[in-house]
Write a protein that holds these residues in place. Structure first.
Motif, PDB file in Angstrom:
ATOM      1  N   THR A 467       0.853  -1.177   0.000  1.00 36.27           N
ATOM      2  CA  THR A 467       0.000   0.000   0.000  1.00 36.27           C
ATOM      3  C   THR A 467       0.885   1.220   0.000  1.00 36.27           C
ATOM      4  O   THR A 467       2.069   1.167   0.263  1.00 36.27           O
ATOM      5  N   SER A 468       0.309   2.354  -0.332  1.00 32.20           N
ATOM      6  CA  SER A 468       1.065   3.592  -0.305  1.00 32.20           C
ATOM      7  C   SER A 468       0.142   4.722   0.099  1.00 32.20           C
ATOM      8  O   SER A 468      -1.060   4.565   0.191  1.00 32.20           O
ATOM      9  N   THR A 469       0.724   5.869   0.334  1.00 29.08           N
ATOM     10  CA  THR A 469      -0.030   6.998   0.857  1.00 29.08           C
ATOM     11  C   THR A 469      -0.448   7.929  -0.265  1.00 29.08           C
ATOM     12  O   THR A 469       0.376   8.329  -1.070  1.00 29.08           O
ATOM     13  N   PRO A 470      -1.735   8.279  -0.365  1.00 32.99           N
ATOM     14  CA  PRO A 470      -2.200   9.096  -1.479  1.00 32.99           C
ATOM     15  C   PRO A 470      -1.941  10.577  -1.261  1.00 32.99           C
ATOM     16  O   PRO A 470      -1.840  11.057  -0.143  1.00 32.99           O
ATOM     17  N   THR A 489       6.855   8.628  -1.212  1.00 36.43           N
ATOM     18  CA  THR A 489       6.668  10.056  -1.055  1.00 36.43           C
ATOM     19  C   THR A 489       5.438  10.481  -1.832  1.00 36.43           C
ATOM     20  O   THR A 489       5.193  10.000  -2.926  1.00 36.43           O
ATOM     21  N   PRO A 490       4.628  11.394  -1.303  1.00 40.05           N
ATOM     22  CA  PRO A 490       3.392  11.783  -1.976  1.00 40.05           C
ATOM     23  C   PRO A 490       3.637  12.749  -3.112  1.00 40.05           C
ATOM     24  O   PRO A 490       3.183  13.866  -3.093  1.00 40.05           O
ATOM     25  N   SER A 491       4.419  12.315  -4.088  1.00 35.81           N
ATOM     26  CA  SER A 491       4.716  13.187  -5.207  1.00 35.81           C
ATOM     27  C   SER A 491       5.053  12.364  -6.415  1.00 35.81           C
ATOM     28  O   SER A 491       5.682  11.334  -6.317  1.00 35.81           O
ATOM     29  N   SER A 492       4.641  12.833  -7.570  1.00 35.75           N
ATOM     30  CA  SER A 492       4.966  12.139  -8.807  1.00 35.75           C
ATOM     31  C   SER A 492       6.176  12.751  -9.472  1.00 35.75           C
ATOM     32  O   SER A 492       6.518  12.398 -10.572  1.00 35.75           O
ATOM     33  N   THR A 493       6.837  13.683  -8.847  1.00 33.37           N
ATOM     34  CA  THR A 493       7.922  14.381  -9.503  1.00 33.37           C
ATOM     35  C   THR A 493       9.277  13.853  -9.102  1.00 33.37           C
ATOM     36  O   THR A 493      10.275  14.457  -9.361  1.00 33.37           O
ATOM     37  N   THR A 606       4.400   4.940  -9.857  1.00 39.41           N
ATOM     38  CA  THR A 606       3.431   5.994  -9.554  1.00 39.41           C
ATOM     39  C   THR A 606       2.110   5.549 -10.171  1.00 39.41           C
ATOM     40  O   THR A 606       2.068   5.205 -11.348  1.00 39.41           O
ATOM     41  N   TYR A 607       1.045   5.500  -9.365  1.00 37.44           N
ATOM     42  CA  TYR A 607      -0.231   5.052  -9.904  1.00 37.44           C
ATOM     43  C   TYR A 607      -1.334   6.040  -9.538  1.00 37.44           C
ATOM     44  O   TYR A 607      -1.223   6.801  -8.583  1.00 37.44           O
ATOM     45  N   SER A 608      -2.397   6.019 -10.357  1.00 39.26           N
ATOM     46  CA  SER A 608      -3.479   6.991 -10.187  1.00 39.26           C
ATOM     47  C   SER A 608      -4.828   6.290 -10.141  1.00 39.26           C
ATOM     48  O   SER A 608      -5.086   5.347 -10.884  1.00 39.26           O
ATOM     49  N   TYR A 609      -5.658   6.781  -9.231  1.00 35.43           N
ATOM     50  CA  TYR A 609      -7.057   6.355  -9.184  1.00 35.43           C
ATOM     51  C   TYR A 609      -7.915   7.575  -8.882  1.00 35.43           C
ATOM     52  O   TYR A 609      -7.610   8.349  -7.961  1.00 35.43           O
ATOM     53  N   TYR A 614      -0.401   8.344  -6.369  1.00 32.91           N
ATOM     54  CA  TYR A 614       0.304   7.706  -5.260  1.00 32.91           C
ATOM     55  C   TYR A 614       1.665   7.212  -5.726  1.00 32.91           C
ATOM     56  O   TYR A 614       1.808   6.767  -6.871  1.00 32.91           O
ATOM     57  N   ASP A 615       2.647   7.264  -4.855  1.00 35.32           N
ATOM     58  CA  ASP A 615       3.978   6.721  -5.144  1.00 35.32           C
ATOM     59  C   ASP A 615       4.254   5.531  -4.238  1.00 35.32           C
ATOM     60  O   ASP A 615       3.950   5.572  -3.042  1.00 35.32           O
ATOM     61  N   THR A 616       4.828   4.476  -4.793  1.00 32.86           N
ATOM     62  CA  THR A 616       5.221   3.331  -3.984  1.00 32.86           C
ATOM     63  C   THR A 616       6.633   3.539  -3.439  1.00 32.86           C
ATOM     64  O   THR A 616       7.309   4.501  -3.794  1.00 32.86           O
ATOM     65  N   THR A 617       7.073   2.606  -2.620  1.00 28.54           N
ATOM     66  CA  THR A 617       8.464   2.603  -2.206  1.00 28.54           C
ATOM     67  C   THR A 617       9.313   2.040  -3.346  1.00 28.54           C
ATOM     68  O   THR A 617       8.799   1.701  -4.409  1.00 28.54           O
TER      69      THR A 617
END
Length: 624
Positions: A467-470, A489-493, A606-609, A614-617
């Motif tokens: 799981t990851s943090t949105p 980390t909560p960033s797609s950058t 990085t995934y989107s819903y 959200y970013d994974t580890t």
């Protein structure tokens, strides 16, 4: 008589020992000849055995050096390293090196292309050299001697008049005129409506094919080349016209197949350019998604507004995503450097709600062929993206392997949900001449070449559900300007950093469940809430031999809008790619080739819903 007889017997007794000693002496001489002669002949025979060919030559670029390593050959007493300067053709050979399998070539030029081969020796006998490897050292010499812009209308500058050449829609507003920083004014060969055949088969104008014009260009031994090509092969202009005047969604399947079939042709074109200019830095400029996400799009031109339906816009973004992936994969195989088109224009496509934030034209009545092409802001953004890729190349160097004779795997038909585009709140004006920084973080591509298509995939026996943090409201723009931490980390950058030691973070509230029966983590709902674990997923890497692998991501009980894979292979530039969706397995994945046994892959997703990201580890895979 008795005296004579005794004398003869005494003489006879005297001669017998001498004869024995003589025979013994001869025997010793013969044995010596046999023993020492055999050894001599044995050594001579051993020295005449041809050493085997060194294999698996790899390299790690430095500023003024290149570290080489290879699989040791048999029957080898020493190696020589052959270095070819690809700009001048000068060939040099190192002094005899001990029978080791590593060597560092020093005193090389900064930002320069070289070709290396390993020559095995067994005494005075020379074996077959290894396959070559081309390596660009890190850094930048400060300026190029020439710049050649190849390709189609997205490089010629169509969509941003006035035009200096109306036939080819060439404009000084093209990104090619805005790169700067050591890049001279371009030799503009790109021409509107060009296809891959116009690169190497059919001339659009009397000057010849674009490849012929490239060959006649000066300064190729210290040049930069850019190219955008492929859109014309799938009928970009006529298909958009169909969508405006009538419903075109029935064309999706046929267009998707055209895009899939385009990959091998693009690889061929990129390799031909590389062979023509082996000392050049080559950048492939990819296309954007053209239109904003349908649920957020607001078209401002009356024709565009009435001509494009929601389903047509969805189709356009889906096909553009597929084309972007095909171009990117072909760039990897063709050993060029990739310039991301999707992320460059994210939030600035045609029909963006804030019209001043549009970097791509809607239908333009006064310049109809410039419809759905970048405007001046768009080409300035492209210039910035090219410079970002230059920074990546200068930071990491590049490695190119020999062209493969195998047929590359075609890209399968994709049906991902189009990438959502949030409404921009302001209009960031891109810098027209971005300056490469002294220590940039790259966003570039790996440099493998094609390998035979895999016939099967081994599925891991189990993979942890994570799981990851949105973080709400983010857009899929993995950037080269920031460095990730080893935890989510909560960033797609974020961009992967070589040398990172990622750790696995399992879901603390559930065990790994097959995704067909998995449900979201307890405490969450299908509407993400910041600060909690939101969604389960499985991930893994499939591999069926030592050269191919397929990182994948599988949502557990939910559907993703898109999945971005971030990965790093030590010695190569970091990469961010949109993955391909497979409806059969409900997985998103990306094919990678030309891996070596023992090579390490560090990767994250990085995934989107529901328009949230959200970013994974970070995870680690070691190629078997």
């Amino acid at each position: 008589m008795s005296i004579q007889k005794d004398s003869r017997e005494a003489e006879k007794r005297h001669r017998q020992p001498m004869l024995v000693r003589g025979i013994s002496f001869l025997v010793i001489i013969l044995l010596s000849i046999i023993v020492f002669g055999s050894a001599f002949l044995g050594n001579s025979f051993a020295a005449s055995i041809s050493p085997s060919q060194p294999t698996d030559l790899t390299a790690s670029p430095g500023d003024k050096s290149v570290q080489l390593s290879w699989q040791p050959a048999s029957d080898v007493t020493a190696y020589k390293i052959q270095t070819t300067d690809l700009a001048t053709g000068t060939v040099s050979t190192s002094d005899l090196q001990a029978a080791t399998n590593t060597f560092t070539v020093k005193s090389l030029a900064v930002g320069h292309w070289y070709r290396f081969q390993i020559i095995p020796l067994n005494g005075s006998t020379t074996g077959l050299p290894s396959s070559y490897i081309d390596v660009r050292t890190k850094g930048f010499s400060g300026s190029y001697s020439s710049y050649i812009a190849l390709g189609d209308s997205y490089s010629s500058g169509e969509g941003a008049p006035p035009y200096t050449d109306a036939t080819c829609a060439r404009s000084n507003n093209s990104y090619a005129y805005q790169i700067g920083n050591g890049v001279p004014s371009p030799t503009m060969i790109a021409c509107s409506r060009a296809t891959t055949d116009n690169i190497d088969k059919t001339a659009q104008r009397s000057a010849g094919t674009q490849l012929q014009q490239l060959k006649s260009s000066s300064g190729l031994n210290n040049s930069i080349i850019t190219i955008s090509i492929g859109g014309g092969d799938i009928g970009f202009a006529p298909e958009l016209t169909k969508c405006i005047v009538s419903d075109c969604t029935s064309e999706q399947s046929a267009l998707s197949q055209k895009i899939a079939d385009l990959k091998s042709r693009l690889i061929q074109v990129y390799e031909e350019i590389r062979e023509t200019a082996p000392a050049a830095d080559i950048f492939v400029v990819a296309y954007p998604l053209l239109v904003a996400a349908p649920d957020q799009a607001v078209c401002h031109n009356a024709i565009t507004k009435s001509g494009l339906s929601t389903s047509e816009m969805t189709m356009m973004r889906t096909l553009a995503t597929q084309l972007h992936t095909v171009v990117q994969e072909a760039t990897l195989f063709g050993d060029a450097y990739f310039v991301d088109g999707v992320n460059t224009f994210q939030g600035h496509e045609a029909c963006t709600k804030d019209q001043s934030a549009e970097w791509i034209n809607e239908v333009t009545n006064s310049d109809i062929d410039g419809s759905f092409h970048p405007n001046q802001l768009g080409y300035a953004a492209y210039a910035k993206a090219v410079n970002a890729s230059r920074n990546g190349l200068y930071t990491d160097g590049q490695i190119r392997l020999p062209n493969s004779t195998s047929t590359p795997c075609s890209t399968s038909t994709l049906t991902p949900t189009p990438t959502p585009t949030p409404t921009p709140t302001s209009t960031p004006t891109p810098t027209s001449t971005p300056t490469p920084t002294s220590s940039p973080t790259p966003t570039s591509t790996l440099t493998p070449t094609p390998t035979p298509c895999p016939t099967s995939i081994l599925t891991p026996t189990s993979t942890p559900c994570l799981t990851s943090t949105p973080t709400p409201g983010l857009t899929p723009t993995p950037s080269s300007t920031s460095t990730p931490t080893p935890t989510p980390t909560p960033s797609s950058t974020s961009t992967p950093t070589p040398g990172l030691t990622p750790t696995l973070t399992p879901n603390p509230t559930s065990t790994c469940t097959p995704c067909s029966t998995a449900t979201p983590t307890p405490g969450s709902s299908l509407t993400p809430t910041p600060g909690i674990n939101a969604y389960n997923f499985s991930y893994g890497v499939d591999a069926n031999d030592q050269t191919y692998l397929h990182p994948w991501f599988q949502p557990c009980g939910w559907s993703a809008d898109y999945i971005i894979l971030h990965y790093v292979i030590p010695g190569h530039a970091p990469e961010n790619v949109y993955t391909n969706y497979s409806g059969d397995s409900n997985r998103w994945g990306f094919d990678m080739h030309r891996m070596h046994s023992g090579q390490i892959l560090k990767y994250s997703f990085t995934y989107s819903y529901d328009h949230r990201q959200y970013d994974t580890t970070w995870y680690t895979w070691t190629q078997p």
